[in-house]
Design a protein around this motif. Sequence first.
Motif, mmCIF file in Angstrom:
data_model
loop_
_atom_site.group_PDB
_atom_site.id
_atom_site.type_symbol
_atom_site.label_atom_id
_atom_site.label_comp_id
_atom_site.label_asym_id
_atom_site.label_seq_id
_atom_site.Cartn_x
_atom_site.Cartn_y
_atom_site.Cartn_z
ATOM 1 N N HIS A 1 34.774 53.307 -13.275
ATOM 2 C CA HIS A 1 33.953 53.985 -14.279
ATOM 3 C C HIS A 1 33.517 52.939 -15.298
ATOM 4 N N VAL A 2 32.206 52.835 -15.525
ATOM 5 C CA VAL A 2 31.678 51.847 -16.464
ATOM 6 C C VAL A 2 30.648 52.495 -17.383
ATOM 7 N N SER A 3 30.435 51.858 -18.546
ATOM 8 C CA SER A 3 29.416 52.284 -19.507
ATOM 9 C C SER A 3 28.437 51.139 -19.698
ATOM 10 N N GLU A 4 27.314 51.428 -20.356
ATOM 11 C CA GLU A 4 26.338 50.385 -20.643
ATOM 12 C C GLU A 4 26.987 49.302 -21.492
ATOM 13 N N GLY A 5 26.699 48.038 -21.156
ATOM 14 C CA GLY A 5 27.263 46.907 -21.889
ATOM 15 C C GLY A 5 28.565 46.387 -21.306
ATOM 16 N N GLU A 6 29.251 47.179 -20.475
ATOM 17 C CA GLU A 6 30.504 46.724 -19.873
ATOM 18 C C GLU A 6 30.217 45.822 -18.683
ATOM 19 N N LYS A 7 31.248 45.090 -18.246
ATOM 20 C CA LYS A 7 31.117 44.211 -17.085
ATOM 21 C C LYS A 7 31.947 44.744 -15.939
ATOM 22 N N ILE A 8 31.415 44.573 -14.739
ATOM 23 C CA ILE A 8 32.152 44.872 -13.518
ATOM 24 C C ILE A 8 31.974 43.650 -12.632
ATOM 25 N N ASN A 9 33.090 43.043 -12.240
ATOM 26 C CA ASN A 9 33.088 41.719 -11.598
ATOM 27 C C ASN A 9 32.364 40.766 -12.538
ATOM 28 N N ASP A 10 31.326 40.111 -12.107
ATOM 29 C CA ASP A 10 30.595 39.192 -12.975
ATOM 30 C C ASP A 10 29.272 39.779 -13.446
ATOM 31 N N ALA A 11 29.057 41.070 -13.237
ATOM 32 C CA ALA A 11 27.781 41.696 -13.584
ATOM 33 C C ALA A 11 27.932 42.559 -14.826
ATOM 34 N N GLU A 12 26.899 42.527 -15.662
ATOM 35 C CA GLU A 12 26.875 43.355 -16.861
ATOM 36 C C GLU A 12 26.013 44.585 -16.595
ATOM 37 N N VAL A 13 26.502 45.752 -17.028
ATOM 38 C CA VAL A 13 25.749 46.992 -16.878
ATOM 39 C C VAL A 13 24.718 47.042 -18.001
ATOM 40 N N LEU A 14 23.427 46.986 -17.623
ATOM 41 C CA LEU A 14 22.359 46.991 -18.623
ATOM 42 C C LEU A 14 21.969 48.407 -19.016
ATOM 43 N N THR A 15 21.571 49.214 -18.042
ATOM 44 C CA THR A 15 21.156 50.591 -18.337
ATOM 45 C C THR A 15 21.709 51.535 -17.290
ATOM 46 N N ILE A 16 21.965 52.745 -17.723
ATOM 47 C CA ILE A 16 22.395 53.815 -16.813
ATOM 48 C C ILE A 16 21.431 54.966 -17.006
ATOM 49 N N ARG A 17 20.811 55.381 -15.938
ATOM 50 C CA ARG A 17 19.901 56.522 -15.903
ATOM 51 C C ARG A 17 20.386 57.456 -14.804
ATOM 52 N N GLY B 1 21.084 58.785 -11.575
ATOM 53 C CA GLY B 1 20.921 58.295 -10.207
ATOM 54 C C GLY B 1 20.595 56.827 -10.084
ATOM 55 N N ARG B 2 20.555 56.068 -11.196
ATOM 56 C CA ARG B 2 20.149 54.661 -11.148
ATOM 57 C C ARG B 2 20.882 53.857 -12.224
ATOM 58 N N VAL B 3 21.311 52.633 -11.849
ATOM 59 C CA VAL B 3 21.976 51.731 -12.780
ATOM 60 C C VAL B 3 21.352 50.351 -12.624
ATOM 61 N N GLN B 4 21.096 49.693 -13.742
ATOM 62 C CA GLN B 4 20.549 48.343 -13.714
ATOM 63 C C GLN B 4 21.640 47.376 -14.154
ATOM 64 N N LEU B 5 21.830 46.303 -13.343
ATOM 65 C CA LEU B 5 22.874 45.310 -13.596
ATOM 66 C C LEU B 5 22.240 43.928 -13.731
ATOM 67 N N ARG B 6 22.959 43.034 -14.446
ATOM 68 C CA ARG B 6 22.552 41.637 -14.509
ATOM 69 C C ARG B 6 23.754 40.787 -14.121
ATOM 70 N N GLU B 7 23.533 39.938 -13.123
ATOM 71 C CA GLU B 7 24.577 39.016 -12.675
ATOM 72 C C GLU B 7 23.993 37.615 -12.762
ATOM 73 N N GLY B 8 24.417 36.880 -13.767
ATOM 74 C CA GLY B 8 23.818 35.561 -14.016
ATOM 75 C C GLY B 8 22.387 35.759 -14.495
ATOM 76 N N ASP B 9 21.424 35.147 -13.794
ATOM 77 C CA ASP B 9 20.005 35.302 -14.142
ATOM 78 C C ASP B 9 19.338 36.417 -13.359
ATOM 79 N N GLU B 10 20.051 37.005 -12.431
ATOM 80 C CA GLU B 10 19.469 38.029 -11.554
ATOM 81 C C GLU B 10 19.678 39.430 -12.136
ATOM 82 N N VAL B 11 18.611 40.206 -12.197
ATOM 83 C CA VAL B 11 18.668 41.605 -12.629
ATOM 84 C C VAL B 11 18.332 42.457 -11.421
ATOM 85 N N PHE B 12 19.180 43.440 -11.122
ATOM 86 C CA PHE B 12 18.948 44.309 -9.965
ATOM 87 C C PHE B 12 19.384 45.728 -10.287
#
Length: 142
Positions: A94-110, A112-123
Amino acid sequence: MASPLHHPRIARRRAAERSSPRRALAALLTLTAAALLAGGAAAAELRDPTRPPESYVVPPAGTVDEAPGEIVEWHLTATYTNRNRRRAVINGHHVSEGEKINDAEVLTIRPGRVQLREGDEVFSLTIYTDTIRRPAAGNLRS
């Protein structure tokens, strides 16, 4: 004269006692209790229709093994959003916006959809649903 055991009044009273509402209620309660006891074992084996499929059940915390630096396969299981709070379940955590999971930061939660950033990559991760909705034949618009 009729004997006391076969007197018409006594016979009517006995007939009334055999068909009394109390007796009928007692019989009904006995049958209901027997049916509930017999059906209890069968009900224990029934699957809860509101429970999600086993593939969607979140594993207990700490059971997801992911080593740092390892290539992670991401699985978005659920998103929970309301005015005050946004949470997601990713790889069983369970994660919230701004938290990290592994090396990725949770940017936005909508929904059915979550945006993550891992290093320079946003997916983005999306929840896969196998339901395809099509309009009913009578509701087609031209």
